[in-house]
Design an enzyme around this catalytic site. Structure first.
Site, PDB file in Angstrom:
ATOM      1  N   ARG A   1      41.276  60.038  12.194  1.00 31.88           N
ATOM      2  CA  ARG A   1      41.853  58.586  11.923  1.00 31.88           C
ATOM      3  C   ARG A   1      43.224  58.546  11.945  1.00 31.88           C
ATOM      4  O   ARG A   1      44.111  59.411  12.022  1.00 31.88           O
ATOM      5  CB  ARG A   1      41.259  58.417  10.327  1.00 31.88           C
ATOM      6  CG  ARG A   1      39.925  58.456  10.204  1.00 31.88           C
ATOM      7  CD  ARG A   1      39.567  58.111   8.730  1.00 31.88           C
ATOM      8  NE  ARG A   1      37.876  58.103   8.526  1.00 31.88           N
ATOM      9  CZ  ARG A   1      37.210  59.105   8.250  1.00 31.88           C
ATOM     10  NH1 ARG A   1      38.012  60.293   7.889  1.00 31.88           N
ATOM     11  NH2 ARG A   1      35.918  59.157   8.036  1.00 31.88           N
TER      12      ARG A   1
ATOM     13  N   LYS B   1      39.014  61.016   3.913  1.00 36.26           N
ATOM     14  CA  LYS B   1      38.541  60.252   2.808  1.00 36.26           C
ATOM     15  C   LYS B   1      37.820  60.920   1.615  1.00 36.26           C
ATOM     16  O   LYS B   1      37.260  61.846   1.782  1.00 36.26           O
ATOM     17  CB  LYS B   1      37.337  59.003   3.427  1.00 36.26           C
ATOM     18  CG  LYS B   1      38.041  57.911   4.299  1.00 36.26           C
ATOM     19  CD  LYS B   1      36.962  56.990   4.517  1.00 36.26           C
ATOM     20  CE  LYS B   1      37.627  56.141   5.458  1.00 36.26           C
ATOM     21  NZ  LYS B   1      36.642  54.833   6.045  1.00 36.26           N
TER      22      LYS B   1
ATOM     23  N   TYR C   1      28.288  53.878  14.403  1.00 32.11           N
ATOM     24  CA  TYR C   1      29.887  54.108  14.770  1.00 32.11           C
ATOM     25  C   TYR C   1      29.985  54.505  16.354  1.00 32.11           C
ATOM     26  O   TYR C   1      30.608  54.143  17.176  1.00 32.11           O
ATOM     27  CB  TYR C   1      30.531  55.226  13.973  1.00 32.11           C
ATOM     28  CG  TYR C   1      32.061  55.339  14.363  1.00 32.11           C
ATOM     29  CD1 TYR C   1      33.040  54.435  13.900  1.00 32.11           C
ATOM     30  CD2 TYR C   1      32.607  56.459  15.311  1.00 32.11           C
ATOM     31  CE1 TYR C   1      34.317  54.644  14.400  1.00 32.11           C
ATOM     32  CE2 TYR C   1      33.765  56.685  15.643  1.00 32.11           C
ATOM     33  CZ  TYR C   1      34.755  55.705  15.312  1.00 32.11           C
ATOM     34  OH  TYR C   1      36.015  55.677  15.594  1.00 32.11           O
TER      35      TYR C   1
ATOM     36  N   HIS D   1      32.055  62.017   8.797  1.00 30.22           N
ATOM     37  CA  HIS D   1      31.162  61.295   7.963  1.00 30.22           C
ATOM     38  C   HIS D   1      30.221  62.242   7.176  1.00 30.22           C
ATOM     39  O   HIS D   1      29.608  63.159   7.678  1.00 30.22           O
ATOM     40  CB  HIS D   1      30.160  60.626   9.266  1.00 30.22           C
ATOM     41  CG  HIS D   1      31.025  59.520   9.990  1.00 30.22           C
ATOM     42  ND1 HIS D   1      30.858  59.077  11.002  1.00 30.22           N
ATOM     43  CD2 HIS D   1      32.071  58.850   9.634  1.00 30.22           C
ATOM     44  CE1 HIS D   1      31.486  57.930  11.531  1.00 30.22           C
ATOM     45  NE2 HIS D   1      32.672  57.998  10.886  1.00 30.22           N
TER      46      HIS D   1
ATOM     47  N   HIS E   1      41.770  53.438  16.142  1.00 27.26           N
ATOM     48  CA  HIS E   1      40.495  53.416  15.974  1.00 27.26           C
ATOM     49  C   HIS E   1      39.643  53.450  17.167  1.00 27.26           C
ATOM     50  O   HIS E   1      38.711  54.043  17.228  1.00 27.26           O
ATOM     51  CB  HIS E   1      40.189  52.441  14.993  1.00 27.26           C
ATOM     52  CG  HIS E   1      38.712  52.543  14.364  1.00 27.26           C
ATOM     53  ND1 HIS E   1      38.366  53.566  13.358  1.00 27.26           N
ATOM     54  CD2 HIS E   1      37.684  52.044  14.417  1.00 27.26           C
ATOM     55  CE1 HIS E   1      37.031  53.204  13.236  1.00 27.26           C
ATOM     56  NE2 HIS E   1      36.476  52.304  13.899  1.00 27.26           N
TER      57      HIS E   1
ATOM     58  N   ARG F   1      39.509  57.069  18.619  1.00 30.64           N
ATOM     59  CA  ARG F   1      38.668  57.608  17.706  1.00 30.64           C
ATOM     60  C   ARG F   1      37.207  57.494  18.153  1.00 30.64           C
ATOM     61  O   ARG F   1      36.316  58.152  18.424  1.00 30.64           O
ATOM     62  CB  ARG F   1      38.890  57.118  16.324  1.00 30.64           C
ATOM     63  CG  ARG F   1      37.547  57.821  15.159  1.00 30.64           C
ATOM     64  CD  ARG F   1      38.197  57.534  13.834  1.00 30.64           C
ATOM     65  NE  ARG F   1      37.084  57.706  12.920  1.00 30.64           N
ATOM     66  CZ  ARG F   1      36.623  58.996  12.082  1.00 30.64           C
ATOM     67  NH1 ARG F   1      37.483  59.854  12.617  1.00 30.64           N
ATOM     68  NH2 ARG F   1      35.876  58.987  11.298  1.00 30.64           N
TER      69      ARG F   1
END
Length: 309
Positions: free
Chosen positions: A152, A176, A283, A274, A248, A251
């Site tokens: 990211r 994250k 995605y 994820h 992004h 990615r």
């Protein structure tokens, strides 16, 4: 048309002299050859080609080859660069491709940039200016890493030297929710980062393990997220690619191209960080028609069960 083929040969030689890869040169050759063969078939004089002829060719390619918009842009970019070279060498008086633009459509969903277009951006010639050349080496390392690893924007912005294992080509990412994952990166990214490190030391001197990998030339501090976004967009524009490139999207391209080549959804899930497989499915814009075909062929319960007789 013999003269035109000679021009093409000389133009490709000039690209090789700029150290562009064999794959990129082959793509250029293929795209421009398609256009010249079209002109030959239509008996179009290269000295008198008009905008309408170029538009007719692109329309023909869409109808015959079912090209996506990004592939069309890549082909137009190759033709534009060839015609620019021909014009600059005074072989023709007018370059009709200079201001030619495809009609604008609504911005496509992410993931529609093909690998050839990404390669065109990554392998574009370096600027001749020393300052811009140094900036390009930094930006190329940044682009290569984003596309090679799928990390990211915030993750690449916070990347430090202690996070990189050059020997095994792995990076440690804290994503994250403070979750840590290990992600591989490719040989091209490794070479680009090592080339950038030589410039890094010119700008800032010896680096420490906790130092940011990507820094500003002026301040020596870590690049901000907005600066990274601007540099990614700038390098796409410099390559002559009409794509709104951003981290992004790189990615997304990483995930889509890797999934297309491997079919390993779980591996892509791990590398993207994820926690939920369904997130990866959405995605990466899975090709559900292809998956349905695979399912029909492989799953024991996919076919209708014959009735007992």
């Amino acid at each position: 048309m013999d003269t035109v083929w000679h021009w093409l040969e000389n133009w490709l030689i000039s690209r090789r002299n700029q150290n562009q890869s064999i794959q990129t040169i082959q793509a250029y050759s293929r795209d421009v050859t398609d256009f010249l063969k079209f002109c030959e078939a239509k008996k179009l004089d290269i000295y008198a080609i008009e905008t309408s002829d170029l538009r007719e060719f692109l329309t023909f390619k869409v109808e015959q080859g079912r090209l996506g918009r990004s592939s069309l842009q890549r082909q137009l970019s190759a033709i534009r660069q060839f015609m620019k070279w021909v014009s600059e060498n005074h072989l023709i008086s007018q370059n009709i491709t200079k201001d030619f633009q495809l009609k604008r459509h609504a911005r496509p969903l992410p993931g529609l940039v093909d690998p050839e277009t990404i390669i065109q951006i990554l392998e574009q010639p370096a600027p001749k200016s020393e300052v811009q050349h140094q900036l390009w080496l930094r930006d190329k390392a940044l682009l290569e890493l984003l596309y090679s690893s799928g990390i990211r924007l915030s993750e690449v912005q916070g990347l430090t030297f202690k996070d990189i294992d050059f020997q095994r080509k792995l990076i440690r990412i804290t994503g994250k929710g403070n979750k840590t994952r290990i992600v591989p990166f490719g040989e091209s990214a490794k070479s680009a980062i090592l080339a950038w490190l030589q410039i890094y030391q010119l700008w800032k001197g010896k680096f420490k393990p906790d130092d940011a990998v990507f820094i500003s030339q002026h301040s020596g501090e870590a690049l901000g997220v907005r600066q990274i976004e601007k540099r990614v967009k700038f390098q796409a524009q410099r390559a002559g690619v009409n794509v709104d490139l951003h981290p992004h999207l790189l990615r997304h391209c990483f995930a889509s191209h890797l999934l297309s080549g491997s079919g390993d959804l779980r591996a892509v899930q791990e590398m993207l960080g994820h926690s939920n497989l369904s997130t990866t499915q959405i995605y990466t814009h899975l090709d559900f028609d292809r998956l349905a075909s695979v399912y029909d062929q492989a799953h024991p319960r996919a076919q209708k069960v014959k009735a007992d007789t």
